[in-house]
Structures are given as C-alpha cells and as structure tokens.
Design a protein around this motif. Structure first.
Motif, PDB file in Angstrom:
ATOM      1  N   LYS A  47       0.905  -1.306   0.117  1.00 53.61           N
ATOM      2  CA  LYS A  47       0.011   0.059  -0.118  1.00 53.61           C
ATOM      3  C   LYS A  47       0.920   1.522  -0.146  1.00 53.61           C
ATOM      4  O   LYS A  47       0.575   2.296  -0.678  1.00 53.61           O
ATOM      5  CB  LYS A  47      -1.033  -0.081   1.291  1.00 53.61           C
ATOM      6  CG  LYS A  47      -1.954  -0.946   1.058  1.00 53.61           C
ATOM      7  CD  LYS A  47      -2.886  -0.819   2.179  1.00 53.61           C
ATOM      8  CE  LYS A  47      -4.250  -2.009   2.194  1.00 53.61           C
ATOM      9  NZ  LYS A  47      -5.060  -2.114   3.111  1.00 53.61           N
ATOM     10  N   ASP A  48       2.033   1.152   0.743  1.00 52.99           N
ATOM     11  CA  ASP A  48       2.887   2.299   0.711  1.00 52.99           C
ATOM     12  C   ASP A  48       3.490   2.428  -0.572  1.00 52.99           C
ATOM     13  O   ASP A  48       3.733   3.583  -1.307  1.00 52.99           O
ATOM     14  CB  ASP A  48       3.953   2.033   1.864  1.00 52.99           C
ATOM     15  CG  ASP A  48       3.306   2.120   3.116  1.00 52.99           C
ATOM     16  OD1 ASP A  48       2.216   2.834   3.466  1.00 52.99           O
ATOM     17  OD2 ASP A  48       3.995   1.742   4.124  1.00 52.99           O
ATOM     18  N   VAL A  49       3.808   1.222  -1.261  1.00 58.44           N
ATOM     19  CA  VAL A  49       4.437   1.517  -2.559  1.00 58.44           C
ATOM     20  C   VAL A  49       3.462   2.196  -3.663  1.00 58.44           C
ATOM     21  O   VAL A  49       3.785   2.977  -4.426  1.00 58.44           O
ATOM     22  CB  VAL A  49       4.914   0.137  -2.942  1.00 58.44           C
ATOM     23  CG1 VAL A  49       5.392   0.141  -4.429  1.00 58.44           C
ATOM     24  CG2 VAL A  49       5.991  -0.467  -2.226  1.00 58.44           C
ATOM     25  N   ALA A  50       2.226   1.711  -3.461  1.00 52.48           N
ATOM     26  CA  ALA A  50       1.037   2.056  -4.486  1.00 52.48           C
ATOM     27  C   ALA A  50       0.824   3.656  -4.112  1.00 52.48           C
ATOM     28  O   ALA A  50       1.007   4.387  -5.244  1.00 52.48           O
ATOM     29  CB  ALA A  50      -0.070   1.368  -4.358  1.00 52.48           C
ATOM     30  N   ALA A  51       1.163   4.017  -2.966  1.00 46.88           N
ATOM     31  CA  ALA A  51       0.786   5.656  -2.566  1.00 46.88           C
ATOM     32  C   ALA A  51       1.961   6.456  -3.072  1.00 46.88           C
ATOM     33  O   ALA A  51       1.730   7.441  -3.542  1.00 46.88           O
ATOM     34  CB  ALA A  51       0.540   5.770  -1.082  1.00 46.88           C
ATOM     35  N   LYS A  52       3.269   5.777  -3.103  1.00 44.93           N
ATOM     36  CA  LYS A  52       4.447   6.616  -3.340  1.00 44.93           C
ATOM     37  C   LYS A  52       4.149   6.796  -4.790  1.00 44.93           C
ATOM     38  O   LYS A  52       4.744   7.943  -5.288  1.00 44.93           O
ATOM     39  CB  LYS A  52       5.808   5.947  -2.939  1.00 44.93           C
ATOM     40  CG  LYS A  52       6.997   6.482  -3.400  1.00 44.93           C
ATOM     41  CD  LYS A  52       8.141   5.563  -2.758  1.00 44.93           C
ATOM     42  CE  LYS A  52       9.617   6.460  -3.132  1.00 44.93           C
ATOM     43  NZ  LYS A  52       9.903   7.258  -2.177  1.00 44.93           N
ATOM     44  N   TYR A  53       3.948   5.664  -5.717  1.00 45.13           N
ATOM     45  CA  TYR A  53       4.049   5.938  -7.210  1.00 45.13           C
ATOM     46  C   TYR A  53       2.722   6.314  -7.769  1.00 45.13           C
ATOM     47  O   TYR A  53       2.544   6.318  -8.789  1.00 45.13           O
ATOM     48  CB  TYR A  53       4.864   4.756  -7.504  1.00 45.13           C
ATOM     49  CG  TYR A  53       6.089   4.347  -7.357  1.00 45.13           C
ATOM     50  CD1 TYR A  53       6.980   5.063  -8.162  1.00 45.13           C
ATOM     51  CD2 TYR A  53       6.366   3.672  -6.206  1.00 45.13           C
ATOM     52  CE1 TYR A  53       8.345   4.809  -7.890  1.00 45.13           C
ATOM     53  CE2 TYR A  53       7.695   3.372  -5.905  1.00 45.13           C
ATOM     54  CZ  TYR A  53       8.827   3.728  -6.863  1.00 45.13           C
ATOM     55  OH  TYR A  53       9.946   3.649  -6.473  1.00 45.13           O
ATOM     56  N   LYS A  54       1.851   6.710  -6.837  1.00 48.32           N
ATOM     57  CA  LYS A  54       0.458   6.883  -7.563  1.00 48.32           C
ATOM     58  C   LYS A  54       0.690   8.484  -8.487  1.00 48.32           C
ATOM     59  O   LYS A  54       1.242   9.113  -8.240  1.00 48.32           O
ATOM     60  CB  LYS A  54      -0.387   7.307  -6.211  1.00 48.32           C
ATOM     61  CG  LYS A  54      -1.731   7.677  -6.697  1.00 48.32           C
ATOM     62  CD  LYS A  54      -2.858   8.082  -5.787  1.00 48.32           C
ATOM     63  CE  LYS A  54      -4.152   8.457  -6.233  1.00 48.32           C
ATOM     64  NZ  LYS A  54      -5.139   8.623  -5.301  1.00 48.32           N
ATOM     65  N   GLY A  55       0.245   8.340  -9.629  1.00 45.98           N
ATOM     66  CA  GLY A  55       0.263   9.330 -10.644  1.00 45.98           C
ATOM     67  C   GLY A  55       1.526   9.198 -11.427  1.00 45.98           C
ATOM     68  O   GLY A  55       1.756  10.181 -12.268  1.00 45.98           O
ATOM     69  N   ASP A  56       2.373   8.420 -11.108  1.00 47.28           N
ATOM     70  CA  ASP A  56       3.801   8.296 -11.956  1.00 47.28           C
ATOM     71  C   ASP A  56       3.537   7.180 -12.975  1.00 47.28           C
ATOM     72  O   ASP A  56       3.451   6.138 -12.805  1.00 47.28           O
ATOM     73  CB  ASP A  56       4.721   7.730 -10.751  1.00 47.28           C
ATOM     74  CG  ASP A  56       6.227   7.938 -11.459  1.00 47.28           C
ATOM     75  OD1 ASP A  56       6.463   7.735 -12.780  1.00 47.28           O
ATOM     76  OD2 ASP A  56       7.265   7.497 -10.732  1.00 47.28           O
ATOM     77  N   LYS A  57       3.593   7.827 -14.229  1.00 44.94           N
ATOM     78  CA  LYS A  57       3.410   7.471 -15.391  1.00 44.94           C
ATOM     79  C   LYS A  57       4.518   6.154 -15.526  1.00 44.94           C
ATOM     80  O   LYS A  57       4.278   5.132 -16.556  1.00 44.94           O
ATOM     81  CB  LYS A  57       3.381   8.494 -16.739  1.00 44.94           C
ATOM     82  CG  LYS A  57       2.272   9.092 -16.655  1.00 44.94           C
ATOM     83  CD  LYS A  57       0.743   8.694 -16.890  1.00 44.94           C
ATOM     84  CE  LYS A  57      -0.129   9.798 -16.784  1.00 44.94           C
ATOM     85  NZ  LYS A  57      -1.489   9.282 -16.673  1.00 44.94           N
ATOM     86  N   ALA A  58       5.682   6.408 -15.136  1.00 47.49           N
ATOM     87  CA  ALA A  58       6.942   5.525 -15.502  1.00 47.49           C
ATOM     88  C   ALA A  58       6.892   4.598 -14.327  1.00 47.49           C
ATOM     89  O   ALA A  58       7.847   3.698 -14.417  1.00 47.49           O
ATOM     90  CB  ALA A  58       8.210   6.212 -15.660  1.00 47.49           C
TER      91      ALA A  58
END
Length: 102
Positions: A47-58
């Motif tokens: 869940k923390d990984v998903a939050a960190k990368y949310k909105g990052d297209k790459a």
C-alpha cells in the motif's frame, strides 16, 4: 435490471479472483517473505509503494525493472535482491497488483 445486477456481480467475482491470483503469485514467488500488503516487513508495505508511485506514469516500468534486477536506497538501506525466478509477464502482473493497492 436483474441482468445488470448479475453482470455486476460476476465482474466483482472475477476482479476479486484476479486480486487473489496476484496475491497467490506474490506468495509463490516469495515476495511475501519481505513484503506485506498493509505493513512494513523487511521491505515496504505494498500500500505504501502504491501511494508513493500514484500518478507516476513511469512507475510500472521502474518497478518491473526493480522486481527483476533488485535495487536499493529508495526505502532505506536494506537492498531488494534480484528475482530471476520471476519472468517478465509475472513481474508486470505483480507490479500492476501492487500499484492497485489502496
């Protein structure tokens, strides 16, 4: 109306089945030895990984590479080892699942 409800119910079952299948894949590939969905173990919670990368297209491409080759420094000093037992399709499936966690 009944037909629509049936379709929605089937879609829900199929999507939860896919999520379960991805969790099973994470277990089978030993990802869960260092990660959990909702808490830090050795590595970060999914869940923390998903939050960190949310909105990052790459993000998907970066994380697939990290699953395959390993990495260090993003979440602290403990390195993530490479996972040669995970093929490209499995890495993509795992990363998509991780990024879908809320």
């Amino acid at each position: 109306m009944k037909r629509i409800l049936t379709i929605v119910a089937i879609a829900g079952v199929l999507s939860s089945g896919a999520a379960l299948a991805n969790a099973d894949l994470a277990k089978a590939k030993n990802c869960m030895a260092c990660h959990a969905v909702d808490k830090k173990v050795v590595g970060p919670a999914y869940k923390d990984v998903a939050a960190k990368y949310k909105g990052d297209k790459a993000a998907e491409a970066k994380l697939i590479e990290k699953v395959k080759k390993g990495g260090a420094g993003v979440w602290g000093n403990v390195p993530m080892p490479p996972n040669p037992q995970v093929n490209d399709a499995e890495a993509k499936q795992l990363v998509q699942w991780v990024l879908s966690q809320k």
